[in-house]
Design a protein around this motif. Structure first.
Motif, short mmCIF file in Angstrom:
data_model
loop_
_atom_site.label_atom_id
_atom_site.label_comp_id
_atom_site.label_asym_id
_atom_site.label_seq_id
_atom_site.Cartn_x
_atom_site.Cartn_y
_atom_site.Cartn_z
N GLU A 1 0.83 -1.20 0.00
CA GLU A 1 0.00 0.00 0.00
C GLU A 1 0.87 1.26 0.00
O GLU A 1 0.62 2.21 -0.75
CB GLU A 1 -0.92 -0.01 1.22
N ALA A 2 1.92 1.25 0.82
CA ALA A 2 2.82 2.40 0.88
C ALA A 2 3.55 2.60 -0.45
O ALA A 2 3.71 3.73 -0.92
CB ALA A 2 3.83 2.20 2.01
N ARG A 3 3.98 1.49 -1.08
CA ARG A 3 4.67 1.60 -2.36
C ARG A 3 3.74 2.15 -3.44
O ARG A 3 4.16 2.92 -4.30
CB ARG A 3 5.23 0.23 -2.77
N ALA A 4 2.47 1.76 -3.39
CA ALA A 4 1.50 2.26 -4.37
C ALA A 4 1.34 3.77 -4.22
O ALA A 4 1.28 4.51 -5.22
CB ALA A 4 0.16 1.56 -4.18
N ALA A 5 1.30 4.26 -2.97
CA ALA A 5 1.18 5.69 -2.73
C ALA A 5 2.42 6.43 -3.26
O ALA A 5 2.31 7.49 -3.89
CB ALA A 5 1.00 5.97 -1.24
N GLU A 6 3.60 5.87 -3.02
CA GLU A 6 4.84 6.47 -3.54
C GLU A 6 4.83 6.49 -5.07
O GLU A 6 5.30 7.45 -5.70
CB GLU A 6 6.05 5.69 -3.03
N THR A 7 4.30 5.43 -5.69
CA THR A 7 4.22 5.37 -7.15
C THR A 7 3.36 6.50 -7.68
O THR A 7 3.71 7.17 -8.66
CB THR A 7 3.64 4.01 -7.60
N PHE A 8 2.23 6.75 -7.04
CA PHE A 8 1.35 7.83 -7.50
C PHE A 8 2.02 9.18 -7.38
O PHE A 8 1.88 10.04 -8.25
CB PHE A 8 0.05 7.82 -6.69
N MET A 9 2.78 9.38 -6.30
CA MET A 9 3.49 10.65 -6.16
C MET A 9 4.55 10.81 -7.24
O MET A 9 4.72 11.90 -7.79
CB MET A 9 4.11 10.75 -4.76
N SER A 10 5.23 9.72 -7.59
CA SER A 10 6.26 9.80 -8.63
C SER A 10 5.65 10.04 -10.01
O SER A 10 6.29 10.62 -10.89
CB SER A 10 7.10 8.52 -8.64
N MET A 11 4.40 9.59 -10.21
CA MET A 11 3.72 9.78 -11.49
C MET A 11 3.05 11.15 -11.59
O MET A 11 2.53 11.51 -12.64
CB MET A 11 2.65 8.70 -11.67
N SER A 12 3.06 11.90 -10.48
CA SER A 12 2.41 13.22 -10.42
C SER A 12 0.94 13.15 -10.81
O SER A 12 0.44 13.98 -11.58
CB SER A 12 3.15 14.22 -11.33
N VAL A 13 0.24 12.13 -10.30
CA VAL A 13 -1.20 12.08 -10.55
C VAL A 13 -1.85 13.33 -9.96
O VAL A 13 -1.31 13.97 -9.05
CB VAL A 13 -1.84 10.81 -9.95
N ASP A 14 -3.00 13.71 -10.49
CA ASP A 14 -3.66 14.93 -10.03
C ASP A 14 -4.28 14.78 -8.66
O ASP A 14 -4.47 15.77 -7.94
CB ASP A 14 -4.74 15.35 -11.04
N GLY A 15 -4.64 13.55 -8.29
CA GLY A 15 -5.25 13.31 -6.99
C GLY A 15 -5.32 11.82 -6.74
O GLY A 15 -5.08 11.01 -7.64
#
Length: 353
Positions: free
Chosen positions: A117-131
């Motif tokens: 779960e933590a890695r998925a959150a880090e992935t989203f931050m690295s992808m610069s998702v809008d939300g």
């Protein structure tokens, strides 16, 4: 035919924006603007590009067309399980609402593991998702990662609201209301219900357990809770419900009582245990045994007997969560304007209770 047996296209294949620019006869920056927003180029140029695209085989690169945007047009979603039809329905509601709002959904599954779960959150931050929308595992989620996610981008919780994240926007079911109405119903049609709980890892199950206790005390009944500990390390949901009631029924316990299960998957296991012991739960059957659940899992109308439960408005949870997230994306991620929206459940009376 090509090597896959599909009809072969006569169109020229174009692999890069540079090749496409030469083939159509417009500049690469103009093509980039067109793919981002066709109305941003002159109508005559837009028509020229449209006609040119009809003559070639070209698929624009999703990420390349967004590199120069402030917005990626993507919403990240984390769910805890892939094999649970509740989350399939929730994801469907989220995706439909996101598409209508002009966003693409990128989904990650935590597979019941806080590290994933933590890695998925880090992935989203690295992808610069809008939300991001997160259906968290519970209080054992990595709070530090969730805090970084909330600080970096618009972020909301859906379905489950751990006590470690009280200030994050949340959309989910009102468990006090939903568990209360089915507890009251079971108390009205038979003996006050026993609550078949789950091991202390499921946040919503704990919320419903507390709601059951509150309603029973309000009605003047003594709460009875079973199944708080796993009988086997790998027993979850259906296996847990079956194992707990198999042991109880073997000892002659609760064979003539109403049993309210923490969720429908546990209740399906409870029905399995009843069948194993030759018991026939149902409001129209002899013996007094009734079994009910919570969620309105898609299989509930097809169990034997069909399962009485409380329906969560899953489509509305997904829709409202996306609407609120889009508001945050298009405005300010202001922690002072927290929104917590709880949706009522609806009693679904079927054969089992």
């Amino acid at each position: 035919m090509d090597e896959t047996g599909q009809p072969q296209s006569d169109k020229r294949r174009i692999d890069t924006m540079e090749e496409l620019s030469v083939a159509i006869g417009v500049s690469r920056p103009t093509l980039s603007r067109y793919f981002q927003d066709p109305s941003s180029v002159r109508s005559s140029t837009s028509e020229k590009i449209r006609r040119g695209l009809e003559q070639v085989e070209y698929v624009p690169n999703f990420f390349a067309t967004r590199m120069n945007r402030k917005s990626t047009g993507m919403i990240g979603v984390i769910i805890p399980y892939l094999n649970d039809l509740f989350f399939t329905r929730l994801l469907e509601g989220i995706e439909i609402a996101a598409m209508q709002a002009g966003f693409t959904v990128i989904t990650q599954c935590s597979h019941s593991d806080p590290a994933i779960e933590a890695r998925a959150a880090e992935t989203f931050m690295s992808m610069s998702v809008d939300g991001a929308l997160v259906a968290p595992l519970g209080n054992h989620s990595d709070f530090a990662v969730q805090e970084r996610l909330n600080a970096r981008l618009p972020f909301m919780l859906v379905d489950s609201r751990p006590s470690t994240m009280p200030s994050v926007d949340f959309v989910g079911s009102d468990h006090m209301q939903s568990t209360g109405i089915i507890t009251e119903y079971l108390s009205r049609v038979g003996d006050p219900p026993v609550f078949l709980a789950m091991p202390r890892v499921n946040f919503n199950a704990l919320e419903r357990e507390r709601a059951y206790i509150a309603k029973m005390q309000e009605l003047g009944h003594e709460p009875t809770i079973i199944g708080t500990e796993a009988l086997h390390p790998a027993s979850h949901f259906e296996a847990h419900g079956s194992a707990v009631l198999d042991r109880c029924f073997s000892q002659g316990q609760f064979t003539d009582r109403s049993i309210l299960c923490a969720n429908d998957r546990v209740a399906i296991g409870a029905l399995h245990a009843a069948a194993k012991h030759g018991l026939d739960p149902g409001r129209a059957r002899r013996g007094g045994l009734r079994i009910a659940g919570h969620d309105d899992y898609p299989l509930c109308p097809f169990t034997t007997p069909t399962l009485t439960t409380v329906a969560q408005d899953v489509e509305a949870i997904g829709r409202v969560a996306v609407q609120r997230l889009v508001e945050k994306i298009r405005g300010e991620n202001n922690a002072q304007s927290q929104v917590v929206q709880l949706l009522d459940g609806v009693l679904k009376l079927r054969e089992s209770a």
